[in-house]
Scaffold this motif. Structure first.
Motif, PDB file in Angstrom:
ATOM      1  N   HIS A 356      33.438   2.018  17.670  1.00 36.90           N
ATOM      2  CA  HIS A 356      33.436   0.716  18.322  1.00 36.90           C
ATOM      3  C   HIS A 356      34.843   0.210  18.647  1.00 36.90           C
ATOM      4  O   HIS A 356      34.968  -0.842  19.285  1.00 36.90           O
ATOM      5  N   SER A 357      35.860   0.911  18.204  1.00 38.80           N
ATOM      6  CA  SER A 357      37.235   0.448  18.435  1.00 38.80           C
ATOM      7  C   SER A 357      37.987   1.291  19.456  1.00 38.80           C
ATOM      8  O   SER A 357      39.192   1.109  19.629  1.00 38.80           O
ATOM      9  N   LEU A 358      37.302   2.209  20.137  1.00 34.46           N
ATOM     10  CA  LEU A 358      37.991   3.094  21.073  1.00 34.46           C
ATOM     11  C   LEU A 358      38.596   2.327  22.247  1.00 34.46           C
ATOM     12  O   LEU A 358      39.656   2.699  22.756  1.00 34.46           O
ATOM     13  N   GLN A 359      37.929   1.267  22.699  1.00 35.46           N
ATOM     14  CA  GLN A 359      38.477   0.490  23.800  1.00 35.46           C
ATOM     15  C   GLN A 359      39.795  -0.162  23.391  1.00 35.46           C
ATOM     16  O   GLN A 359      40.751  -0.195  24.179  1.00 35.46           O
ATOM     17  N   ILE A 384      37.826  12.813  20.390  1.00 41.17           N
ATOM     18  CA  ILE A 384      36.823  13.440  19.525  1.00 41.17           C
ATOM     19  C   ILE A 384      35.818  12.456  18.927  1.00 41.17           C
ATOM     20  O   ILE A 384      34.733  12.877  18.514  1.00 41.17           O
ATOM     21  N   VAL A 385      36.130  11.186  18.863  1.00 44.30           N
ATOM     22  CA  VAL A 385      35.230  10.215  18.230  1.00 44.30           C
ATOM     23  C   VAL A 385      34.192   9.745  19.248  1.00 44.30           C
ATOM     24  O   VAL A 385      34.541   9.411  20.380  1.00 44.30           O
ATOM     25  N   PRO A 386      32.914   9.721  18.879  1.00 43.76           N
ATOM     26  CA  PRO A 386      31.888   9.228  19.816  1.00 43.76           C
ATOM     27  C   PRO A 386      32.070   7.743  20.105  1.00 43.76           C
ATOM     28  O   PRO A 386      32.386   6.957  19.209  1.00 43.76           O
ATOM     29  N   LEU A 390      29.763   2.904  24.756  1.00 44.89           N
ATOM     30  CA  LEU A 390      29.617   3.533  26.062  1.00 44.89           C
ATOM     31  C   LEU A 390      28.394   3.001  26.805  1.00 44.89           C
ATOM     32  O   LEU A 390      28.375   2.942  28.037  1.00 44.89           O
ATOM     33  N   TYR A 391      27.374   2.599  26.068  1.00 46.65           N
ATOM     34  CA  TYR A 391      26.142   2.069  26.661  1.00 46.65           C
ATOM     35  C   TYR A 391      25.937   0.638  26.160  1.00 46.65           C
ATOM     36  O   TYR A 391      25.299   0.418  25.122  1.00 46.65           O
ATOM     37  N   PRO A 392      26.470  -0.365  26.877  1.00 48.12           N
ATOM     38  CA  PRO A 392      26.395  -1.761  26.412  1.00 48.12           C
ATOM     39  C   PRO A 392      25.024  -2.387  26.701  1.00 48.12           C
ATOM     40  O   PRO A 392      24.875  -3.243  27.564  1.00 48.12           O
ATOM     41  N   VAL A 393      24.019  -1.954  25.960  1.00 44.53           N
ATOM     42  CA  VAL A 393      22.654  -2.404  26.242  1.00 44.53           C
ATOM     43  C   VAL A 393      22.495  -3.908  25.999  1.00 44.53           C
ATOM     44  O   VAL A 393      21.708  -4.575  26.681  1.00 44.53           O
ATOM     45  N   GLY A 394      23.228  -4.451  25.029  1.00 48.96           N
ATOM     46  CA  GLY A 394      23.127  -5.879  24.768  1.00 48.96           C
ATOM     47  C   GLY A 394      23.574  -6.709  25.950  1.00 48.96           C
ATOM     48  O   GLY A 394      22.905  -7.661  26.359  1.00 48.96           O
ATOM     49  N   ALA A 411      22.134   8.868  27.068  1.00 46.18           N
ATOM     50  CA  ALA A 411      22.615   8.480  25.738  1.00 46.18           C
ATOM     51  C   ALA A 411      22.188   9.496  24.681  1.00 46.18           C
ATOM     52  O   ALA A 411      22.978   9.873  23.805  1.00 46.18           O
ATOM     53  N   TRP A 412      20.936   9.956  24.754  1.00 46.37           N
ATOM     54  CA  TRP A 412      20.469  10.937  23.772  1.00 46.37           C
ATOM     55  C   TRP A 412      21.221  12.258  23.920  1.00 46.37           C
ATOM     56  O   TRP A 412      21.516  12.928  22.927  1.00 46.37           O
ATOM     57  N   ALA A 413      21.536  12.644  25.155  1.00 48.08           N
ATOM     58  CA  ALA A 413      22.305  13.874  25.355  1.00 48.08           C
ATOM     59  C   ALA A 413      23.725  13.727  24.802  1.00 48.08           C
ATOM     60  O   ALA A 413      24.255  14.659  24.172  1.00 48.08           O
ATOM     61  N   TYR A 414      24.335  12.568  25.028  1.00 45.26           N
ATOM     62  CA  TYR A 414      25.713  12.339  24.571  1.00 45.26           C
ATOM     63  C   TYR A 414      25.792  12.312  23.047  1.00 45.26           C
ATOM     64  O   TYR A 414      26.578  13.055  22.432  1.00 45.26           O
ATOM     65  N   TYR A 415      24.979  11.468  22.408  1.00 36.20           N
ATOM     66  CA  TYR A 415      25.036  11.368  20.953  1.00 36.20           C
ATOM     67  C   TYR A 415      24.396  12.583  20.282  1.00 36.20           C
ATOM     68  O   TYR A 415      24.773  12.945  19.159  1.00 36.20           O
ATOM     69  N   GLY A 416      23.433  13.199  20.975  1.00 32.46           N
ATOM     70  CA  GLY A 416      22.794  14.386  20.403  1.00 32.46           C
ATOM     71  C   GLY A 416      23.748  15.549  20.253  1.00 32.46           C
ATOM     72  O   GLY A 416      23.636  16.352  19.314  1.00 32.46           O
ATOM     73  N   LEU A 417      24.716  15.680  21.168  1.00 28.16           N
ATOM     74  CA  LEU A 417      25.703  16.750  21.066  1.00 28.16           C
ATOM     75  C   LEU A 417      26.525  16.601  19.788  1.00 28.16           C
ATOM     76  O   LEU A 417      26.769  17.588  19.072  1.00 28.16           O
ATOM     77  N   TYR A 418      26.940  15.392  19.480  1.00 23.86           N
ATOM     78  CA  TYR A 418      27.676  15.167  18.227  1.00 23.86           C
ATOM     79  C   TYR A 418      26.788  15.445  17.015  1.00 23.86           C
ATOM     80  O   TYR A 418      27.248  16.001  16.012  1.00 23.86           O
ATOM     81  N   ALA A 419      25.507  15.062  17.104  1.00 22.13           N
ATOM     82  CA  ALA A 419      24.588  15.295  15.989  1.00 22.13           C
ATOM     83  C   ALA A 419      24.419  16.789  15.726  1.00 22.13           C
ATOM     84  O   ALA A 419      24.365  17.223  14.562  1.00 22.13           O
ATOM     85  N   VAL A 420      24.345  17.590  16.788  1.00 27.89           N
ATOM     86  CA  VAL A 420      24.223  19.043  16.616  1.00 27.89           C
ATOM     87  C   VAL A 420      25.432  19.594  15.878  1.00 27.89           C
ATOM     88  O   VAL A 420      25.307  20.449  14.980  1.00 27.89           O
TER      89      VAL A 420
END
Length: 435
Positions: A356-359, A384-386, A390-394, A411-420
């Protein structure tokens, strides 16, 4: 392969039974009751502000629960299985190690899915009860893919910045280029700008403009510009002289960067159906020489159309929250294979707050006044940090903007890659411990 999928299903079922016995679902029930009691009583300046605050409350509660439970439950379950040697006893059965890891993850995600669905239903009901106009109407928006500035003499200038101001002689303007899309009867062009006086000390907050459109392909062969008319449902924008409405012009009101409500902060213009399925351009021509207009590329001019009701879009937003919690759950599973529960919780929370602090880190890098080794470390962190922002749904839901399911898949593809990657690390560590 047979034992692989059967093992995932068995461990997932066991995980859900454990969640039910521990009454984790009571957390979602308490949050749902709190939303039903609190949201209808919110006080705000108008109905739109009340809805925005309600949406922020729903997404904040959902994100907090999903984040905390994903890390806490994954860490506690995995550490318990390792400390009591339950996991290694299961591995002696025809249960592949990846099936155990994925089963635990899938069971936790399924439990979180049920709790988020409960919160979504309660939040939607609370918004409907507290709003005099009912649930908000969501709009799917399309931003421009390019823009340029035209001066009063007709010369065109490319723009490489995120914002541009118009002042000086009248007749200058801004041109936005939109990609081809399906334009329907309910399609609208949304326009807003920062309006100020060109002279210092002026308190001007309104300025008339002329908005025209044409197919981009006809620009070189002699374009025919169509003047866009103000839509009947536009919240503002009418220009009247001598008691009669001027159909050729629309009135821009001062709307700053923080004003993003699609229903109330943008004037709405009807788009001709003839522009459908082809690239088209929009030109906003400044008329008042005393005004100063500031436009942004990504938010000042949007093409929109109605896109579903509030509940499906809220569910799409919570699906993105679930994708983020899935990454944190995978991180906790990986850390729990090599560390105790305290370190696992700390590591998961550090990843969450770092994402949450990348910006802020990017803003510091743009300043550039730091030692070289610090700059390289920050660049590595950004790489390297997710990015959890990136997706400001709020912000999207609060502004009345629809969330397409393509965004959920992204979003699932982006975060899923890190999860793998975290699952691969967990499998490697377990293999070493088993050996």
């Amino acid at each position: 392969m047979k034992y692989f999928f059967a093992g995932i299903g068995s461990i997932m079922k066991v995980t859900l039974i454990e969640m039910q016995r521990q009454r984790v679902w009571l957390i979602a029930v308490l949050v749902a009751i709190g939303l039903m009691v609190f949201l209808p009583s919110i006080r705000a300046v108008d109905d739109a502000a009340r809805i925005r605050l309600s949406v922020v409350a729903i997404l904040s509660c959902s994100g907090f629960i999903a984040t905390l439970l994903a890390i806490l439950l994954a860490a506690s379950l995995i550490r318990r299985d390792y400390s009591q040697r339950i996991g290694f006893m299961l591995f002696s059965k025809p249960l592949p190690m990846p099936s155990y890891l994925l089963g635990r993850w899938a069971g936790l995600q399924a439990a979180l899915l049920g709790m988020l669905a409960m919160i979504a239903l309660a939040g939607t009901a609370a918004v409907a009860l507290g709003s005099s106009s009912g649930l908000p109407h969501m709009q799917l928006v399309q931003t421009a893919q390019g823009w340029q500035r035209n001066d009063a003499l007709g010369s065109e200038h490319q723009i490489y910045r995120k914002s541009v101001s118009l002042a000086g002689l009248p007749g200058n303007g801004i041109v936005y280029h939109f990609p081809a899309q399906a334009i329907q009867e309910n399609s609208r062009l949304l326009v807003k700008a920062v309006v100020a006086g060109a002279m210092p000390g002026s308190d001007q907050e309104r300025s008339p403009v002329v908005v025209t459109a044409w197919p981009t392909a006809t620009a070189d062969t002699g374009k025919e510009e169509t003047v866009l008319r103000l839509a009947e449902d536009s919240p503002y924008g009418r220009v009247e002289q001598a008691g009669q409405q001027q159909l050729e012009q629309v009135m821009l009101w001062n709307r700053g960067d923080s004003r993003t409500d699609l229903e109330n902060d943008y004037l709405r213009l009807s788009l001709p159906v003839g522009l459908a399925h082809q690239d088209f351009s929009i030109k906003i021509t400044r008329v008042d020489p005393q005004s100063l207009l500031v436009f942004h590329k990504s938010q000042s001019v949007l093409c929109s159309q109605a896109q579903g009701s509030f509940l499906p879009n809220l569910c799409a937003g919570l699906a993105i929250v679930l994708a983020q919690s899935g990454l944190l759950c995978a991180c906790a599973i990986s850390l729990a294979s090599i560390a105790n529960i305290g370190v696992t919780l700390l590591g998961g929370l550090v990843l969450y707050f770092a994402g949450h602090s990348l910006q802020l880190v990017e803003d510091v890098l743009r300043i550039g006044k730091m030692p070289l080794f610090a700059a390289r470390g920050m660049e590595l962190l950004v790489a390297i940090v997710p990015d959890f922002q990136l997706y400001p749904v709020g912000a999207q839901l609060a502004a009345g903007q629809a969330i397409p399911w393509s965004q959920v898949g992204s979003a699932w593809a982006y975060y899923g890659l890190y999860a793998v990657l975290f699952f691969i690390g967990a499998w490697f560590m377990l293999k070493r411990r088993e050996a």
